[in-house]
Write a protein that holds these residues in place. Structure first.
Motif, PDB file in Angstrom:
ATOM      1  N   VAL A  13      -0.261 -18.387  -5.145  1.00 41.10           N
ATOM      2  CA  VAL A  13      -1.239 -17.525  -5.799  1.00 41.10           C
ATOM      3  C   VAL A  13      -2.078 -16.883  -4.707  1.00 41.10           C
ATOM      4  O   VAL A  13      -2.636 -17.574  -3.861  1.00 41.10           O
ATOM      5  N   ILE A  14      -2.122 -15.571  -4.722  1.00 44.99           N
ATOM      6  CA  ILE A  14      -2.860 -14.846  -3.691  1.00 44.99           C
ATOM      7  C   ILE A  14      -3.968 -14.052  -4.355  1.00 44.99           C
ATOM      8  O   ILE A  14      -3.722 -13.323  -5.324  1.00 44.99           O
ATOM      9  N   THR A  15      -5.162 -14.211  -3.840  1.00 48.03           N
ATOM     10  CA  THR A  15      -6.288 -13.397  -4.293  1.00 48.03           C
ATOM     11  C   THR A  15      -6.843 -12.669  -3.083  1.00 48.03           C
ATOM     12  O   THR A  15      -6.864 -13.210  -1.972  1.00 48.03           O
ATOM     13  N   GLU A  16      -7.249 -11.456  -3.329  1.00 47.88           N
ATOM     14  CA  GLU A  16      -7.802 -10.660  -2.240  1.00 47.88           C
ATOM     15  C   GLU A  16      -8.882  -9.761  -2.822  1.00 47.88           C
ATOM     16  O   GLU A  16      -8.676  -9.103  -3.832  1.00 47.88           O
ATOM     17  N   ILE A  17     -10.022  -9.758  -2.190  1.00 48.05           N
ATOM     18  CA  ILE A  17     -11.105  -8.899  -2.629  1.00 48.05           C
ATOM     19  C   ILE A  17     -10.970  -7.582  -1.879  1.00 48.05           C
ATOM     20  O   ILE A  17     -10.958  -7.550  -0.652  1.00 48.05           O
ATOM     21  N   GLY A  18     -10.819  -6.534  -2.641  1.00 48.59           N
ATOM     22  CA  GLY A  18     -10.668  -5.224  -2.032  1.00 48.59           C
ATOM     23  C   GLY A  18     -10.397  -4.194  -3.104  1.00 48.59           C
ATOM     24  O   GLY A  18      -9.974  -4.515  -4.210  1.00 48.59           O
ATOM     25  N   HIS A  24      -5.899  -0.969   3.226  1.00 41.52           N
ATOM     26  CA  HIS A  24      -6.076  -2.004   4.244  1.00 41.52           C
ATOM     27  C   HIS A  24      -6.275  -3.354   3.558  1.00 41.52           C
ATOM     28  O   HIS A  24      -7.369  -3.906   3.535  1.00 41.52           O
ATOM     29  N   ARG A  25      -5.191  -3.873   3.007  1.00 44.12           N
ATOM     30  CA  ARG A  25      -5.234  -5.156   2.299  1.00 44.12           C
ATOM     31  C   ARG A  25      -4.168  -6.060   2.907  1.00 44.12           C
ATOM     32  O   ARG A  25      -3.018  -6.047   2.486  1.00 44.12           O
ATOM     33  N   PRO A  26      -4.545  -6.840   3.919  1.00 44.32           N
ATOM     34  CA  PRO A  26      -3.556  -7.611   4.678  1.00 44.32           C
ATOM     35  C   PRO A  26      -2.768  -8.614   3.843  1.00 44.32           C
ATOM     36  O   PRO A  26      -1.568  -8.795   4.078  1.00 44.32           O
ATOM     37  N   LYS A  27      -3.385  -9.251   2.877  1.00 47.14           N
ATOM     38  CA  LYS A  27      -2.637 -10.224   2.067  1.00 47.14           C
ATOM     39  C   LYS A  27      -1.577  -9.527   1.213  1.00 47.14           C
ATOM     40  O   LYS A  27      -0.459 -10.023   1.074  1.00 47.14           O
ATOM     41  N   LEU A  28      -1.928  -8.386   0.643  1.00 41.11           N
ATOM     42  CA  LEU A  28      -0.956  -7.630  -0.141  1.00 41.11           C
ATOM     43  C   LEU A  28       0.182  -7.138   0.742  1.00 41.11           C
ATOM     44  O   LEU A  28       1.351  -7.233   0.377  1.00 41.11           O
ATOM     45  N   LEU A  32       4.116  -8.020   0.209  1.00 41.49           N
ATOM     46  CA  LEU A  32       5.140  -6.989   0.017  1.00 41.49           C
ATOM     47  C   LEU A  32       6.229  -7.058   1.082  1.00 41.49           C
ATOM     48  O   LEU A  32       7.381  -6.714   0.824  1.00 41.49           O
ATOM     49  N   ALA A  33       5.880  -7.510   2.269  1.00 36.62           N
ATOM     50  CA  ALA A  33       6.845  -7.602   3.362  1.00 36.62           C
ATOM     51  C   ALA A  33       7.705  -8.863   3.300  1.00 36.62           C
ATOM     52  O   ALA A  33       8.722  -8.950   3.987  1.00 36.62           O
TER      53      ALA A  33
END
Length: 119
Positions: A13-18, A24-28, A32-33
Motif C-alpha cells: 500500500v503506497i500513500t503519497e501526499i502531492g 514530481h511524485r517519486p513513489k508513483l 509505475l516503473a
C-alpha cells in the motif's frame, strides 16, 4: 479493504501526499516503473492524476498490467464540469456558440463512455 474483498492480493500500500497535477511524485514514479506491480488500484482516478490517466492506463495495458479505479463516479464532479465549461468557451471562440455547446456535450459523452469501459 476493497482490494482483498474483490480478489486482489495486496502486496503493498503506497500513500503519497502531492497534487494530482504534480509530475514530481517519486513513489508513483517508482510504482509505475516496477514491472512486478501488475495491478494498481486507486480509489478515484483524479487522485492518481488530474489529466492524462488514460495514457498511463494504456501504457500499463501494453505491458500486461492494469489500473483499477474503485469509484469511477468522479466523472460527475466539479472538475469535469469545470473542464466542460472551459472546453465550451474555447470551442465557442473557434466555431461559434451553438457548435461549441454540441461539441462540449459530445466530449462529455465520450468521457463518460470511457469511464463505463474502465468499470
Amino acid at each position: 479493504m476493497w482490494g482483498t474483498e474483490n480478489g486482489y492480493a495486496i502486496l503493498q500500500v503506497i500513500t503519497e501526499i502531492g497534487s494530482g497535477q504534480n509530475g514530481h511524485r517519486p513513489k508513483l514514479m517508482k510504482l509505475l516503473a516496477d514491472p512486478k506491480c501488475t495491478v494498481i488500484i486507486v480509489e478515484h482516478r483524479d487522485r492518481l492524476m488530474r489529466f492524462g490517466s488514460e495514457y498511463v492506463e494504456s501504457a500499463l495495458a501494453a505491458q500486461g498490467r492494469k489500473l483499477v479505479v474503485i469509484d469511477p463516479s468522479e466523472l460527475n464532479n466539479d472538475l469535469v464540469e469545470d473542464m466542460i465549461a472551459v472546453l465550451t468557451s474555447f470551442c465557442a471562440r473557434l466555431y461559434g456558440k451553438r457548435f461549441a455547446k454540441n461539441k462540449a456535450k459530445k466530449a462529455l459523452q465520450s468521457i463518460q463512455d470511457q469511464g463505463a469501459k474502465v468499470e
